[in-house]
Design an enzyme around this catalytic site. Structure first.
Site, PDB file in Angstrom:
ATOM      1  N   HIS A 208       0.875  -1.167   0.000  1.00  0.00           N
ATOM      2  CA  HIS A 208       0.000   0.000   0.000  1.00  0.00           C
ATOM      3  C   HIS A 208       0.914   1.218   0.000  1.00  0.00           C
ATOM      4  O   HIS A 208       1.736   1.398   0.904  1.00  0.00           O
ATOM      5  CB  HIS A 208      -0.914  -0.009   1.224  1.00  0.00           C
ATOM      6  CG  HIS A 208      -1.908  -1.129   1.205  1.00  0.00           C
ATOM      7  ND1 HIS A 208      -2.242  -1.871   2.323  1.00  0.00           N
ATOM      8  CD2 HIS A 208      -2.637  -1.656   0.181  1.00  0.00           C
ATOM      9  CE1 HIS A 208      -3.139  -2.778   1.995  1.00  0.00           C
ATOM     10  NE2 HIS A 208      -3.393  -2.675   0.700  1.00  0.00           N
ATOM     11  N   GLU A 211       1.708   3.302   3.092  1.00  0.00           N
ATOM     12  CA  GLU A 211       2.290   2.613   4.252  1.00  0.00           C
ATOM     13  C   GLU A 211       3.777   2.443   3.989  1.00  0.00           C
ATOM     14  O   GLU A 211       4.221   1.462   3.402  1.00  0.00           O
ATOM     15  CB  GLU A 211       1.574   1.279   4.476  1.00  0.00           C
ATOM     16  CG  GLU A 211       0.091   1.462   4.805  1.00  0.00           C
ATOM     17  CD  GLU A 211      -0.707   0.169   4.825  1.00  0.00           C
ATOM     18  OE1 GLU A 211      -0.093  -0.917   4.844  1.00  0.00           O
ATOM     19  OE2 GLU A 211      -1.955   0.252   4.814  1.00  0.00           O
ATOM     20  N   HIS A 340       3.361  -3.947   6.382  1.00  0.00           N
ATOM     21  CA  HIS A 340       2.296  -2.956   6.234  1.00  0.00           C
ATOM     22  C   HIS A 340       2.387  -1.933   7.369  1.00  0.00           C
ATOM     23  O   HIS A 340       3.323  -1.949   8.157  1.00  0.00           O
ATOM     24  CB  HIS A 340       0.927  -3.644   6.247  1.00  0.00           C
ATOM     25  CG  HIS A 340       0.659  -4.463   5.021  1.00  0.00           C
ATOM     26  ND1 HIS A 340      -0.364  -4.189   4.140  1.00  0.00           N
ATOM     27  CD2 HIS A 340       1.282  -5.552   4.516  1.00  0.00           C
ATOM     28  CE1 HIS A 340      -0.363  -5.075   3.147  1.00  0.00           C
ATOM     29  NE2 HIS A 340       0.633  -5.911   3.363  1.00  0.00           N
ATOM     30  N   GLU A 432       2.182  -5.721  10.546  1.00  0.00           N
ATOM     31  CA  GLU A 432       1.799  -4.307  10.674  1.00  0.00           C
ATOM     32  C   GLU A 432       2.846  -3.678  11.590  1.00  0.00           C
ATOM     33  O   GLU A 432       2.894  -3.964  12.785  1.00  0.00           O
ATOM     34  CB  GLU A 432       0.396  -4.198  11.281  1.00  0.00           C
ATOM     35  CG  GLU A 432      -0.705  -4.853  10.452  1.00  0.00           C
ATOM     36  CD  GLU A 432      -1.161  -3.976   9.288  1.00  0.00           C
ATOM     37  OE1 GLU A 432      -0.786  -2.789   9.260  1.00  0.00           O
ATOM     38  OE2 GLU A 432      -1.893  -4.489   8.417  1.00  0.00           O
TER      39      GLU A 432
END
Length: 611
Positions: A208, A211, A340, A432
């Site tokens: 993404h 990110e 991410h 993440e």
């Protein structure tokens, strides 16, 4: 004549800012150019060629229509760039029955390097180096903790690979929709080659575009691996000597560029997340998880190496997605993680709920224990994720140890992690790495130190379980043999050299190897809890005349459908799978694309018509 600013919308992303009128076609103003057939052509070429050779052709056209100007002097584009592009792209013009444009005549409007020329495509390859000059006496371990533009990222990766050329190399897996190379830096004792029994590992960042932490972490990691190897760090030397490591810092460079315009500190939850085609790459992979749930009740059905359904190709598939899928088929990856941002937790497959109406439902794979062990390997080595405080970023996952099954967190289809597991041998988790998607530059040093040991610890997990070679009685390797573990309904297959890797947690297992035309061989294997290196388990298969197992009659060669658009896709040359295109429809005087130039009265491009 003097240099003036470029004010042409189709040429606003060239690597220079000024041009001069008249141009090489003797067009005397911006208005004349904008209403010319040449300019209309470069504006619509992307549609006409369905993405092939673009934005290269558009930038090449801009270098003639709006050539670079410096100090009131025009610089011609380089002839070798034109010749290479014509060689690669002429078939695309032939396919739509269009002649090569006269203004892209490589001899007429382009110059040799000895005459002084510029490369209009340098920006696509990251060769426009915007990095500030650094002192030459910096220590070997120096890392600049900053945000890298696309060109700075490419430059840093290439410099790092050059510094460690005996253990590193860079390569591109394909190109983004806007034509940027998807660069990978690889570390291995034999860069560019798969070595027998050496496992393949990959990290992917910036899926993404907004990110950005994962991207920067992988740029820093590449520099760290290089410098520490040169300094003799035994930990890093052992890791690189025994593993082939691939780092892809930015899978979505187009989206990153959009997010970077907002600037660091802007917690962008939307802008730049998707690609230039407005596609979310982590929703763009084939949904094989639904197929697994459908097959689950069928006795003997395979739940691994599931082919891509034909219906998938009816939708819009990003060139970035195709490039990853092609990459996965070309290298026998064992373990992977996608980095991410927006939370602080490690998730693992499945990411799609086994009940489509349940958005938060625990949906384990057959390798639930191994996946949880992999996720914990990253989480436990991260000082913040392993912190027991609930009043922090990621505090919601403290009671779970900083890890969670993806579908239990939230369910979605088309994810990259599920695709890795169900289409290939590769196990992938999603990390993440922080609650801020685009943190300020001064925060990057701290973020690197929080993640460095976790990144290294997770890479070492590629050596857990068993590995070996499957061969016949003469020692010839058997490709695509299946390695099965009793009680785990998910097989892995051997690579071209007959080698395999099977990630497994500690325990005792019955492992078998089988291949079409050979008898099955079974072995009992025990993996002690403290064993941190893969156990060697080889298999020698003997041929059989009658093949009783109906499930194995189809060799792995036939897993992919005979009509497979991915096999035809060239990730470096085009941005989509072209449909079959013929010449001019019978009975018509002009080809179908002639309507694009209907607004022109007296100046229609007859030079595009083949004689």
């Amino acid at each position: 004549a003097k240099c003036v600013d470029i004010a042409l919308s189709s040429c606003n992303d060239v690597a220079y800012t000024q041009t001069m009128y008249p141009n090489f076609l003797d067009q005397k103003s911006r208005e004349v150019i904008e209403y010319s057939s040449e300019y209309i052509l470069i504006s619509v070429l992307h549609n006409l060629l369905q993405g092939e050779c673009n934005p290269d052709l558009r930038l090449l056209g801009c270098s003639v229509l709006a050539p670079q100007c410096e100090k009131d002097k025009v610089i011609k584009p380089c002839r070798h760039v034109c010749e290479n592009l014509k060689k690669n792209c002429l078939p695309a013009f032939d396919a739509i029955d269009m002649a090569w444009p006269y203004f892209l005549d490589c001899d007429r409007f382009f110059a040799g390097e000895e005459e002084g020329c510029f490369d209009p495509l340098a920006k696509l390859r990251g060769e426009v180096d915007l990095e500030e000059d650094l002192p030459s006496d910096l220590p070997a371990t120096f890392i600049q903790f900053k945000h890298h533009s696309y060109s700075q990222m490419v430059s840093t990766l290439k410099k790092t690979a050059s510094k460690c050329s005996h253990i590193a190399t860079t390569y591109s897996i394909g190109r983004s929709f806007e034509g940027k190379d998807l660069f990978v830096i690889e570390f291995s004792t034999k860069p560019g080659h798969h070595e027998l029994l050496k496992p393949e590992f990959k990290y992917i960042g910036n899926m993404h575009g907004n990110e950005v932490v994962g991207k920067e972490l992988l740029i820093y990691l590449a520099q760290y691996l290089c410098s520490e190897y040169l300094l003799g760090n035994p930990h890093i030397q052992t890791l690189i000597n025994n593993t082939r490591i691939h780092l892809l810092p930015s899978l979505n460079p187009d989206g990153y560029e959009l997010a970077a315009e907002e600037g660091a500190g802007y917690n962008g939850w939307v802008i730049g997340r998707q690609t230039a085609q407005n596609l979310d790459l982590n929703r763009n992979f084939p949904d094989l998880t639904s197929e697994v749930y459908r097959r689950a009740g069928i006795r003997g059905a395979r739940l691994d190496h599931i082919p891509i359904p034909q219906s998938y190709w009816w939708g819009k598939v990003a060139p970035e997605t195709k490039a990853v899928m092609k990459w996965l088929r070309s290298i026998p990856f064992v373990l992977s993680a996608s980095l991410h941002g927006g939370e602080l937790v490690v998730t693992y497959p499945y990411d799609y709920s086994k009940h489509p109406m349940e958005e938060k439902m625990f949906s384990p794979t057959p390798d639930e224990k191994m996946f949880k062990m992999l996720a914990k390997a990253y989480a436990d080595a991260h000082p913040v994720i392993s912190d027991r405080s609930e009043l922090r970023c990621g505090g919601n996952f403290v009671k779970r140890g900083g890890v969670i099954n993806g579908a239990e967190w939230y369910s979605f289809t088309g994810g990259m992690a599920d695709f890795n597991y169900l289409h290939t041998n590769c196990f992938e988790v999603t990390v993440e790495v922080g609650c801020e998607k685009f943190p300020l530059e001064e925060e990057l040093f701290t973020i690197w130190h929080e993640n460095r040991d976790a990144l290294l610890n997770y890479m070492e997990m590629v050596h857990r379980g068993i590995k070996g070679i499957v061969s016949d009685k003469f020692g010839n390797p058997i490709k695509n043999a299946r390695i099965s573990v009793r009680g785990i309904q998910h097989d892995v297959t051997t690579a071209a050299d007959g080698d395999y890797w099977r990630l497994l947690p500690p325990g005792t297992y019955i492992v078998s190897a089988q291949a079409a035309g050979y008898s099955r061989v079974m072995k009992r294997v025990t993996l002690p809890a403290r064993m941190k290196r893969a156990g060697r388990v080889d298999f020698v298969l003997r041929p059989v005349e009658a093949w009783p197992n109906k499930l194995l009659r189809r060799s792995m060669e036939d897993v992919y459908d005979p009509y497979d658009p991915l096999e035809l896709f060239d990730p470096h040359a085009q941005h989509g799978q072209p449909e079959a295109r013929g010449g001019s429809p019978s009975g018509r005087e002009k080809p179908w694309w002639w309507s694009y130039f209907s607004s022109l009265d007296l100046h229609k491009p007859l030079w595009l018509l083949k004689k």
